[in-house]
Enzyme design. Structure first.
Site, PDB file in Angstrom:
ATOM      1  N   ASP A 194       0.844  -1.216   0.000  1.00 28.41           N
ATOM      2  CA  ASP A 194       0.000   0.000   0.000  1.00 28.41           C
ATOM      3  C   ASP A 194       0.870   1.254   0.000  1.00 28.41           C
ATOM      4  O   ASP A 194       0.617   2.207  -0.723  1.00 28.41           O
ATOM      5  CB  ASP A 194      -1.025  -0.002   1.149  1.00 28.41           C
ATOM      6  CG  ASP A 194      -0.453  -0.194   2.536  1.00 28.41           C
ATOM      7  OD1 ASP A 194       0.739  -0.554   2.665  1.00 28.41           O
ATOM      8  OD2 ASP A 194      -1.206   0.018   3.510  1.00 28.41           O
ATOM      9  N   LEU A 221      -4.168  -8.100  12.358  1.00 26.64           N
ATOM     10  CA  LEU A 221      -5.583  -7.849  12.061  1.00 26.64           C
ATOM     11  C   LEU A 221      -5.930  -6.368  12.188  1.00 26.64           C
ATOM     12  O   LEU A 221      -7.085  -5.982  12.135  1.00 26.64           O
ATOM     13  CB  LEU A 221      -6.483  -8.667  12.992  1.00 26.64           C
ATOM     14  CG  LEU A 221      -6.311 -10.180  12.917  1.00 26.64           C
ATOM     15  CD1 LEU A 221      -7.256 -10.872  13.894  1.00 26.64           C
ATOM     16  CD2 LEU A 221      -6.592 -10.667  11.505  1.00 26.64           C
ATOM     17  N   SER A 222      -4.908  -5.559  12.389  1.00 24.40           N
ATOM     18  CA  SER A 222      -5.049  -4.109  12.431  1.00 24.40           C
ATOM     19  C   SER A 222      -5.942  -3.590  13.553  1.00 24.40           C
ATOM     20  O   SER A 222      -6.844  -2.782  13.336  1.00 24.40           O
ATOM     21  CB  SER A 222      -5.508  -3.547  11.086  1.00 24.40           C
ATOM     22  OG  SER A 222      -5.069  -2.212  11.028  1.00 24.40           O
ATOM     23  N   ASP A 275      -5.156  -0.084   5.924  1.00 21.90           N
ATOM     24  CA  ASP A 275      -5.862  -0.493   7.135  1.00 21.90           C
ATOM     25  C   ASP A 275      -6.994   0.474   7.478  1.00 21.90           C
ATOM     26  O   ASP A 275      -8.129   0.065   7.738  1.00 21.90           O
ATOM     27  CB  ASP A 275      -4.883  -0.581   8.317  1.00 21.90           C
ATOM     28  CG  ASP A 275      -3.822  -1.636   8.104  1.00 21.90           C
ATOM     29  OD1 ASP A 275      -3.936  -2.409   7.132  1.00 21.90           O
ATOM     30  OD2 ASP A 275      -2.872  -1.689   8.907  1.00 21.90           O
TER      31      ASP A 275
HETATM   32  P1  ADP Z   1      -2.130  -4.704  14.785  1.00 28.67           P
HETATM   33  O1  ADP Z   1      -2.614  -3.421  14.178  1.00 28.67           O
HETATM   34  O2  ADP Z   1      -1.776  -5.732  13.768  1.00 28.67           O
HETATM   35  O3  ADP Z   1      -3.072  -5.258  15.806  1.00 28.67           O
HETATM   36  P2  ADP Z   1      -0.153  -2.921  15.858  1.00 28.67           P
HETATM   37  O4  ADP Z   1       1.133  -3.149  16.564  1.00 28.67           O
HETATM   38  O5  ADP Z   1      -0.167  -2.046  14.656  1.00 28.67           O
HETATM   39  O6  ADP Z   1      -0.768  -4.365  15.529  1.00 28.67           O
HETATM   40  O7  ADP Z   1      -1.213  -2.300  16.874  1.00 28.67           O
HETATM   41  C1  ADP Z   1      -1.413  -2.863  18.151  1.00 28.67           C
HETATM   42  C2  ADP Z   1      -1.410  -1.763  19.181  1.00 28.67           C
HETATM   43  O8  ADP Z   1      -2.640  -1.016  19.117  1.00 28.67           O
HETATM   44  C3  ADP Z   1      -1.361  -2.283  20.612  1.00 28.67           C
HETATM   45  O9  ADP Z   1      -0.038  -2.590  21.002  1.00 28.67           O
HETATM   46  C4  ADP Z   1      -1.933  -1.093  21.363  1.00 28.67           C
HETATM   47  O10 ADP Z   1      -0.957  -0.089  21.515  1.00 28.67           O
HETATM   48  C5  ADP Z   1      -3.020  -0.583  20.406  1.00 28.67           C
HETATM   49  N1  ADP Z   1      -4.313  -1.197  20.760  1.00 28.67           N
HETATM   50  C6  ADP Z   1      -5.015  -2.069  20.017  1.00 28.67           C
HETATM   51  N2  ADP Z   1      -6.152  -2.469  20.674  1.00 28.67           N
HETATM   52  C7  ADP Z   1      -6.154  -1.817  21.861  1.00 28.67           C
HETATM   53  C8  ADP Z   1      -7.028  -1.822  23.007  1.00 28.67           C
HETATM   54  N3  ADP Z   1      -8.122  -2.562  23.053  1.00 28.67           N
HETATM   55  N4  ADP Z   1      -6.679  -1.033  24.056  1.00 28.67           N
HETATM   56  C9  ADP Z   1      -5.567  -0.275  24.021  1.00 28.67           C
HETATM   57  N5  ADP Z   1      -4.709  -0.244  22.986  1.00 28.67           N
HETATM   58  C10 ADP Z   1      -4.980  -1.008  21.922  1.00 28.67           C
HETATM   59 MG    MG Z   2      -1.426  -2.041  13.000  1.00 30.21          MG
END
Ligand code: ADP
Ligand code: MG
Length: 389
Positions: free
Chosen positions: A40, A128-129, A175
């Site tokens: 992307d 899974l973003s 995403d």
């Molecule tokens: P992905 O987008 O693949 O899940 P990333 O590393 O890009 O992985 O994003 C994950 C991050 O997003 C977590 O480490 C956290 O900082 C934030 N995050 C996601 N869900 C939550 C949640 N429910 N509460 C707090 N932070 C969250």
């Molecule tokens: Mg992400």
């Protein structure tokens, strides 16, 4: 943006859903991407969809100048003044701070104090973003809570800006686009150069998409992500010295890339080869899917993983094991790692009759090899972010 940390402004807080009367509830989905990985941000085509694993975010106004945020998943919360927003030392706080900052840039004064609670059924850091689900969910909720009038495109872009400049991940646009524009039962064939897109009905019966979470994340994801982006930008800059007509790496014809083999470092050359091929694969995959040529589609998934493993080098031992194992199994048409890499999920195209036996066999083999439980995730393709008042 203020480059101060949030330490003075920031306070810890606790909010409890039991006695929380919300004004707005937002349901914000994660996404899958069938093919078109890491392209992307290189101007390529991708084939994502929103899924039925979501983050719920509850909002209410509090008539103060403070914003109070609670993550049920982290069992942790913080409070910040709307008048002194800056980058926090705590990573997850930046997804929200960044969104608030960028909304305030577009419509100064539109956001007032609010309380919100984040409750997620979306695994974090698994490709899974959950990050885009969180950003776009916060932006959509605040947009409704304060009747701000942001468009979908503004929400997509400001959420991406928050991730770039507050969190520090130089992600592409896929995403956020998918979380906002996803439609039930449809894949999005998205051209990331201009955000032109076409919805493709996701009719893959008798096959199913199965996600398998490796339950590993090697902590390289963010830094290596930015390194890959830098490698691609460096390769493009060298090619553009002679060929300014190519605006994006995916536009460079293979023959032109071959003529730069001496001038690019081997790493840059490998990255660029992958990107150019993956874009072609995505277009071929979309066509194969629409024509019901599922074997052809599956083969493109194997090839995509091969490129991610050897040329783009964002896979890891666990993901490679899973894809290699998948190749030995009857009824599995294709599989590849999905997302930024270095852990997270594989996406598998599996005949419906063998889904239970396949997930069972691969889980056992994976446990034997690594001593780690594999988590199969059943997903269906769902709508993008929604407001439920
Ligand atoms: P992905 O987008 O693949 O899940 P990333 O590393 O890009 O992985 O994003 C994950 C991050 O997003 C977590 O480490 C956290 O900082 C934030 N995050 C996601 N869900 C939550 C949640 N429910 N509460 C707090 N932070 C969250
Ligand atoms: Mg992400």
């Amino acid at each position: 943006m203020k480059n101060t940390t949030q330490s003075e402004n920031r306070q810890t807080i606790a909010l409890n859903l039991e006695n929380f009367v919300h004004e707005v509830l937002v349901v914000s989905p994660g996404r899958i991407n069938l093919i078109g990985e890491h392209i992307d941000y290189n101007g390529g085509h991708v084939l994502p969809a929103a899924i039925n694993k979501q983050i719920k975010i509850y909002f209410r106004r509090n008539n103060t100048r403070r914003c109070n945020v609670w993550s049920k998943n982290f069992d942790n919360g913080y409070s910040f003044s709307i008048d002194a927003i800056g980058i926090s030392d705590v990573e997850w706080e930046n997804y929200i701070l960044g969104v608030v900052h960028y909304i305030d840039q577009i419509y100064p004064g539109a956001i007032q104090g609010f309380d919100c609670i984040v409750e997620s059924a979306l695994p974090m850091g698994s490709g899974l973003s959950s990050s885009a689900a969180l950003e776009c969910g916060i932006a959509t909720g605040l947009n409704t809570l304060f009747s701000i009038g942001l468009t979908k495109d503004q929400i997509i872009h400001l959420s991406r800006d928050a991730e770039h400049n507050y969190v520090g991940t130089k992600c592409g646009i896929m995403d956020q686009f998918t979380v906002v524009r996803g439609q039930k039962d449809h894949l999005i064939l998205l051209d990331c150069q201009n955000l032109d897109y076409r919805m493709i009905h996701a009719d893959i019966a008798p096959y199913q998409l199965v996600l398998l979470n490796s339950n590993v994340s090697h902590n390289l994801a963010s830094s290596e992500y930015n390194n890959r982006r830098a490698d691609c930008e460096a390769a493009l800059a060298i090619i553009q010295e002679k060929h300014p007509e190519y605006k994006y790496l995916v536009d460079v014809p293979k023959e032109v890339l071959m003529s730069f083999e001496e001038e690019l470092t081997p790493t840059m050359f490998d990255r660029a080869s992958y990107v150019i091929q993956e874009n072609k694969r995505t277009l071929m995959a979309a066509e194969a899917l629409e024509k019901g040529k599922f074997e052809e589609f599956g083969n493109l998934l194997w090839e995509s993983h091969h490129g991610l493993r050897y040329n783009y080098q964002v896979s890891c031992e666990e993901l490679d094991f899973m894809v290699d194992f998948a190749k030995t199994q009857k009824g599995v048409l294709g599989a590849r790692m999905m997302g930024g890499g270095f852990g997270g999920c594989t996406i598998n195209m599996v005949h419906k009759d063998v889904v239970p036996s396949y997930t069972d066999a691969i889980s056992k083999a994976y446990k034997k090899q690594f001593g780690i439980d594999l988590s199969p995730i059943e997903v269906s393709i769902s709508d993008g972010v929604e407001v439920k008042k």
